[in-house]
Motif scaffolding. Structure first.
Motif, mmCIF file in Angstrom:
data_model
loop_
_atom_site.group_PDB
_atom_site.id
_atom_site.type_symbol
_atom_site.label_atom_id
_atom_site.label_comp_id
_atom_site.label_asym_id
_atom_site.label_seq_id
_atom_site.Cartn_x
_atom_site.Cartn_y
_atom_site.Cartn_z
ATOM 1 N N ALA A 1 5.475 22.454 -5.305
ATOM 2 C CA ALA A 1 6.428 22.240 -6.401
ATOM 3 C C ALA A 1 7.297 21.036 -6.051
ATOM 4 C CB ALA A 1 7.275 23.487 -6.631
ATOM 5 N N ASP A 2 6.684 19.875 -6.037
ATOM 6 C CA ASP A 2 7.404 18.649 -5.715
ATOM 7 C C ASP A 2 8.413 18.338 -6.814
ATOM 8 O OD1 ASP A 2 8.173 16.302 -4.515
ATOM 9 O OD2 ASP A 2 6.301 15.241 -4.881
ATOM 10 N N ALA A 3 9.609 17.939 -6.421
ATOM 11 C CA ALA A 3 10.660 17.656 -7.403
ATOM 12 C C ALA A 3 10.320 16.450 -8.278
ATOM 13 C CB ALA A 3 11.991 17.427 -6.690
ATOM 14 N N ASP A 4 9.597 15.474 -7.731
ATOM 15 C CA ASP A 4 9.268 14.260 -8.488
ATOM 16 C C ASP A 4 7.918 13.739 -8.014
ATOM 17 O OD1 ASP A 4 9.114 11.888 -9.876
ATOM 18 O OD2 ASP A 4 11.146 11.219 -9.371
ATOM 19 N N PRO A 5 6.823 14.362 -8.450
ATOM 20 C CA PRO A 5 5.509 13.928 -7.960
ATOM 21 C C PRO A 5 5.166 12.489 -8.324
ATOM 22 C CG PRO A 5 5.288 15.515 -9.754
ATOM 23 C CD PRO A 5 6.727 15.520 -9.349
ATOM 24 N N ALA A 6 5.652 11.986 -9.445
ATOM 25 C CA ALA A 6 5.359 10.598 -9.801
ATOM 26 C C ALA A 6 5.930 9.653 -8.752
ATOM 27 C CB ALA A 6 5.924 10.278 -11.183
ATOM 28 N N GLU A 7 7.148 9.914 -8.312
ATOM 29 C CA GLU A 7 7.746 9.068 -7.273
ATOM 30 C C GLU A 7 6.992 9.211 -5.958
ATOM 31 O OE1 GLU A 7 12.003 8.371 -4.939
ATOM 32 O OE2 GLU A 7 11.461 10.363 -5.673
ATOM 33 N N THR A 8 6.653 10.441 -5.597
ATOM 34 C CA THR A 8 5.967 10.685 -4.325
ATOM 35 C C THR A 8 4.643 9.937 -4.266
ATOM 36 O OG1 THR A 8 6.987 12.860 -4.103
ATOM 37 C CG2 THR A 8 4.966 12.468 -2.852
ATOM 38 N N TYR A 9 3.837 10.064 -5.317
ATOM 39 C CA TYR A 9 2.501 9.457 -5.261
ATOM 40 C C TYR A 9 2.529 7.966 -5.521
ATOM 41 C CZ TYR A 9 0.689 14.029 -4.419
ATOM 42 O OH TYR A 9 0.429 15.237 -3.814
ATOM 43 N N ARG A 10 3.495 7.510 -6.278
ATOM 44 C CA ARG A 10 3.679 6.063 -6.401
ATOM 45 C C ARG A 10 3.979 5.466 -5.020
ATOM 46 N NH1 ARG A 10 7.044 6.215 -10.184
ATOM 47 N NH2 ARG A 10 8.965 6.305 -8.950
ATOM 48 N N THR A 11 4.853 6.122 -4.279
ATOM 49 C CA THR A 11 5.222 5.652 -2.945
ATOM 50 C C THR A 11 4.024 5.689 -2.011
ATOM 51 O OG1 THR A 11 7.475 6.489 -3.278
ATOM 52 C CG2 THR A 11 6.808 6.014 -1.022
ATOM 53 N N LEU A 12 3.236 6.757 -2.073
ATOM 54 C CA LEU A 12 2.055 6.868 -1.223
ATOM 55 C C LEU A 12 1.038 5.780 -1.545
ATOM 56 C CD1 LEU A 12 0.198 8.315 0.796
ATOM 57 C CD2 LEU A 12 -0.536 9.806 -1.090
ATOM 58 N N LEU A 13 0.720 5.615 -2.824
ATOM 59 C CA LEU A 13 -0.282 4.630 -3.216
ATOM 60 C C LEU A 13 0.136 3.218 -2.817
ATOM 61 C CD1 LEU A 13 -1.030 6.175 -6.700
ATOM 62 C CD2 LEU A 13 -2.701 5.972 -4.841
ATOM 63 N N GLN A 14 1.386 2.899 -3.010
ATOM 64 C CA GLN A 14 1.866 1.570 -2.641
ATOM 65 C C GLN A 14 1.788 1.353 -1.134
ATOM 66 O OE1 GLN A 14 5.787 1.611 -4.399
ATOM 67 N NE2 GLN A 14 5.057 0.863 -6.387
ATOM 68 N N ALA A 15 2.004 2.428 -0.378
ATOM 69 C CA ALA A 15 2.008 2.315 1.083
ATOM 70 C C ALA A 15 0.616 2.091 1.662
ATOM 71 C CB ALA A 15 2.633 3.568 1.697
ATOM 72 N N VAL A 16 -0.417 2.603 0.996
ATOM 73 C CA VAL A 16 -1.772 2.488 1.549
ATOM 74 C C VAL A 16 -2.652 1.516 0.765
ATOM 75 C CG1 VAL A 16 -1.665 4.799 2.538
ATOM 76 C CG2 VAL A 16 -2.643 4.499 0.250
ATOM 77 N N ASP A 17 -2.120 0.919 -0.273
ATOM 78 C CA ASP A 17 -2.913 0.053 -1.142
ATOM 79 C C ASP A 17 -3.521 -1.125 -0.395
ATOM 80 O OD1 ASP A 17 -3.901 -0.812 -3.738
ATOM 81 O OD2 ASP A 17 -2.413 -2.404 -3.610
ATOM 82 N N GLY A 18 -2.834 -1.620 0.597
ATOM 83 C CA GLY A 18 -3.316 -2.808 1.300
ATOM 84 C C GLY A 18 -4.217 -2.532 2.491
#
Length: 357
Positions: free
Chosen positions: A238-255
């Motif tokens: 029950a993540d409080a803000d999954p959009a923020e969490t996964y946006r942060t994850l994707l940006q961190a591993v995108d490169g």
């Protein structure tokens, strides 16, 4: 227009078509959690898929949560996976192993006596887990990992990835969904840490980022993928803000140059997870969740994904690619035998006939 039967390259893995067999727990491993002869045949039968993603394999004894799931951390397990890889490659297929550390989502009866239950925080999984008899049981209280222990868990994943390549598999997929250990770090309700692995989204994604970076360094980024399901509530997420969490994850591993992200595309009230992935991830996408052939073709034609995965359909249709090509009807799976095979009883596992049979 991109066709589902056209070849595609995901990282360093060349696929003959864009149809992926999704990972599915089937509970058929042997007494040492090793792949069995039945598992070898099961995957061989389905080798016409562009890519097979295996059922989740635990990278360590602590990572096991379900009865008779395979591991990839001892010699017997690696030898079994080598037989699986050889069988699939013998049919011209490609196969990666999904690495699944369940963290807190386990019951004591399914684990070795000396295997701990660990998690980011000492918060038990609220959902029961089936025991050896298939009856759901309450989960136990996990022990929260100390900060200096986390590197050891990362090392377990790296060792498992190296074992996969040594066994001849084509790569690995990190399971970051279904409420298992990586998702427990990602989700704000299951991660109550106050060190550098908890609190902000940047801190909560750190564990997953470190695992992906380390596996990429060990076996090559082009042989490493990861699976996510933003917003899913399975196993107490029950993540409080999954959009923020996964946006942060994707940006961190995108490169990092990883092979793909495998998205379980479930509906979310506040955002569309496929749009989120496409906005923050430049690599290849495998789309999953409730796809039919027509829906999958549309996803590919619109450029929303490079490949599409099917789970349930592959249980009763080992020749799914051929059935799709022929426009043939699909067989229906027997839910009563999803997890019940014992010994030489292959009913509901390797006994589904091909269309030509």
């Amino acid at each position: 227009m991109t066709d589902i039967f056209s070849p595609v390259k995901l990282g360093d893995i060349q696929l003959a078509n864009r149809i992926v067999m999704a990972p599915m727990t089937r509970d058929r491993a042997g007494p040492q959690d090793e792949p069995t002869a039945a598992m070898v045949e099961y995957y061989r039968q389905r080798a016409s898929a562009g890519l097979i993603v295996t059922e989740g394999a635990q990278p360590s004894p602590a990572g096991k949560g379900y009865w008779r799931t395979p591991g990839i951390h001892n010699d017997a397990q690696v030898a079994g996976w080598r037989q699986v890889a050889d069988a699939v490659h013998g049919e011209g297929g490609r196969i990666v192993v999904q690495l699944m550390h369940v963290g807190r989502a386990s019951v004591r009866a399914n684990k070795a006596a000396d295997a701990e239950t660990i998690a980011p925080s000492a918060i038990p999984c609220p959902d029961p887990i089936p025991g050896p008899d298939g009856v759901p049981q309450p989960t136990e209280m996990p022990r929260a990992l100390e900060t200096d222990e986390i590197a050891g868990v990362v090392a377990d994943y790296v060792a498992a990835a190296r074992n996969a390549i040594a066994a001849g598999l084509d790569g690995v997929e990190l399971h970051c969904a279904s409420g298992y250990l990586p998702m427990q770090f990602l989700s704000s309700n299951s991660n109550q840490r106050t060190d550098r692995y908890g609190g902000s989204a940047e801190n909560r994604v750190r564990f997953v980022v470190e695992v992906l970076e380390a596996m990429a360094a060990a076996v090559g980024a082009g042989r490493v993928g990861f699976r996510i399901c933003p917003g899913v509530g399975f196993n107490g997420m029950a993540d409080a803000d999954p959009a923020e969490t996964y946006r942060t994850l994707l940006q961190a591993v995108d490169g990092l140059g990883l092979a793909y992200v495998h998205l379980i595309h479930v509906p979310n009230a506040d955002f569309d997870s496929l749009e989120l992935v496409r906005a923050h991830w430049r690599g290849s996408v495998i789309e999953n969740c409730g796809l039919t052939l027509d829906k999958a073709q549309a996803v590919l034609a619109e450029g929303k994904a490079e490949a599409v995965s099917f789970g349930y359909a592959y249980i009763a249709n080992p020749d799914l690619v051929e059935r799709f090509r022929a426009g043939a009807p699909l067989a229906h799976a027997d839910r009563e035998t999803f997890y019940t095979g014992q010994g030489d009883d292959h009913r509901g596992y390797t006994d589904y006939p091909a269309l030509t049979a």
